[in-house]
Design a protein around this motif. Structure first.
Motif, mmCIF file in Angstrom:
data_model
loop_
_atom_site.group_PDB
_atom_site.id
_atom_site.type_symbol
_atom_site.label_atom_id
_atom_site.label_comp_id
_atom_site.label_asym_id
_atom_site.label_seq_id
_atom_site.Cartn_x
_atom_site.Cartn_y
_atom_site.Cartn_z
ATOM 1 N N ARG A 91 20.671 14.358 -3.646
ATOM 2 C CA ARG A 91 20.092 13.000 -4.627
ATOM 3 C C ARG A 91 20.022 13.488 -6.387
ATOM 4 N N ASN A 92 20.849 14.570 -6.215
ATOM 5 C CA ASN A 92 21.346 15.111 -7.667
ATOM 6 C C ASN A 92 19.794 15.195 -8.796
ATOM 7 N N ASP A 104 13.458 8.626 2.603
ATOM 8 C CA ASP A 104 14.412 7.639 2.806
ATOM 9 C C ASP A 104 13.567 6.602 2.461
ATOM 10 N N MET A 105 12.482 6.362 2.465
ATOM 11 C CA MET A 105 11.540 5.525 1.810
ATOM 12 C C MET A 105 11.839 5.291 -0.005
ATOM 13 N N LEU A 106 12.176 6.100 -0.379
ATOM 14 C CA LEU A 106 11.369 6.226 -1.402
ATOM 15 C C LEU A 106 12.818 5.726 -2.544
ATOM 16 N N PRO A 107 12.844 4.534 -3.822
ATOM 17 C CA PRO A 107 13.610 3.954 -4.030
ATOM 18 C C PRO A 107 15.105 5.045 -4.358
ATOM 19 N N PHE A 108 16.239 3.935 -4.164
ATOM 20 C CA PHE A 108 17.297 5.641 -4.518
ATOM 21 C C PHE A 108 18.426 4.335 -5.889
ATOM 22 N N PRO A 109 18.735 5.435 -6.776
ATOM 23 C CA PRO A 109 18.553 6.839 -6.562
ATOM 24 C C PRO A 109 17.166 7.312 -7.913
ATOM 25 N N GLU A 110 16.340 6.500 -8.128
ATOM 26 C CA GLU A 110 15.716 6.966 -9.300
ATOM 27 C C GLU A 110 14.898 7.748 -9.044
ATOM 28 N N ASN A 164 0.988 -1.094 0.100
ATOM 29 C CA ASN A 164 -0.146 -0.021 -0.129
ATOM 30 C C ASN A 164 0.679 1.159 0.149
ATOM 31 N N PHE A 165 2.103 1.248 0.018
ATOM 32 C CA PHE A 165 3.455 2.310 -0.223
ATOM 33 C C PHE A 165 3.591 2.887 -1.609
ATOM 34 N N ALA A 166 2.895 1.949 -2.245
ATOM 35 C CA ALA A 166 3.303 1.931 -4.023
ATOM 36 C C ALA A 166 2.484 2.967 -4.805
ATOM 37 N N PRO A 167 1.905 3.938 -4.347
ATOM 38 C CA PRO A 167 0.722 4.356 -4.902
ATOM 39 C C PRO A 167 1.910 5.953 -5.014
ATOM 40 N N PHE A 168 2.179 6.011 -3.699
ATOM 41 C CA PHE A 168 3.317 6.709 -3.110
ATOM 42 C C PHE A 168 4.384 6.816 -4.147
ATOM 43 N N SER A 169 5.067 6.251 -3.505
ATOM 44 C CA SER A 169 6.485 5.764 -4.525
ATOM 45 C C SER A 169 6.162 6.031 -6.176
ATOM 46 N N GLU A 170 5.450 5.836 -6.639
ATOM 47 C CA GLU A 170 4.733 5.759 -8.048
ATOM 48 C C GLU A 170 4.313 7.314 -8.021
ATOM 49 N N ALA A 171 4.000 7.386 -7.460
ATOM 50 C CA ALA A 171 3.209 9.352 -7.878
ATOM 51 C C ALA A 171 4.823 9.446 -7.704
ATOM 52 N N ILE A 172 5.559 9.610 -7.235
ATOM 53 C CA ILE A 172 7.221 10.334 -7.259
ATOM 54 C C ILE A 172 7.794 10.301 -8.696
ATOM 55 N N LEU A 173 7.632 8.601 -8.771
ATOM 56 C CA LEU A 173 8.567 8.122 -10.015
ATOM 57 C C LEU A 173 8.159 7.956 -11.719
ATOM 58 N N SER A 174 6.144 8.676 -11.074
ATOM 59 C CA SER A 174 5.809 9.373 -12.989
ATOM 60 C C SER A 174 5.577 10.375 -12.759
#
Length: 187
Positions: free
Chosen positions: A136-137, A97-103, A63-73
């Motif tokens: 984080r560049n 900190d919980m988001l994928p690194f480095p993308e 259930n964290f995937a939508p948060f991560s996807e909002a940033i990644l997309s």
């Protein structure tokens, strides 16, 4: 061929219920939409409780995937942060900190708005965040907006009654849209 439009992820940098930060996020959302820019609001108050379990460092809950996807997309991230005790909220750092690194932020445009009860408008938290996102560049958008004495400018219903601050938010959003499009040629 028309290039697809970009999408701005607007992060409400606190999990405090009814925060002035979220009220400003809703104003920014309306501004971006009036510019024809799609958005997604990332409300840290809605983070799933499971993300705070120690096991989440190794395995993120589904259930964290939508948060991560909002940033990644997104083609750009606009962070609205309050100032708590001279810094930004710990929940915002934890989210980063919980988001994928480095993308998550590598070469992603990032914009900052500070909200505070005090007279500096969250200058310190924004500067702290700029250092983190520099590390984080990310591409840091230089036009920051600081909103001091926010309680005197926002009604209990969430309306921002200060035309000068609204104008600064609009100018920032207009510039950030151009910035993201220049840095993400496929947007």
């Amino acid at each position: 061929m028309v290039a697809p439009m970009s999408k701005i992820a607007i992060i409400s940098g606190t999990n405090r219920p009814g925060s002035n930060t979220f009220k400003i996020v809703t104003h920014l959302d309306a501004i971006y939409r009036s510019l024809g820019e799609p958005t997604v609001i990332v409300d840290l108050a809605a983070l799933p409780p499971e993300i705070f379990l120690p096991a989440s460092y190794a395995n993120k809950p589904a259930n964290f995937a939508p948060f991560s996807e909002a940033i990644l997309s997104s083609s750009g991230v606009h962070i609205v942060t309050p100032e708590y005790n001279g810094g930004f909220p710990g929940v915002l750092k934890y989210f980063i900190d919980m988001l994928p690194f480095p993308e998550s932020f590598e070469k992603r445009p990032v914009c900052f708005t500070g909200v505070a009860a005090g007279m500096w408008g969250a200058l310190r938290p924004v500067e702290n965040l700029q250092a983190i996102f520099g590390y984080r560049n990310a591409y840091l958008y230089p036009e920051r907006v600081f909103m001091p004495s926010i309680g005197s400018h926002v009604t209990p219903e969430g309306r921002l009654g200060n035309e000068e601050l609204l104008g600064r938010l609009r100018s920032q959003a207009e510039g950030f849209v151009k910035f993201t499009r220049a840095l993400t040629p496929n947007s």
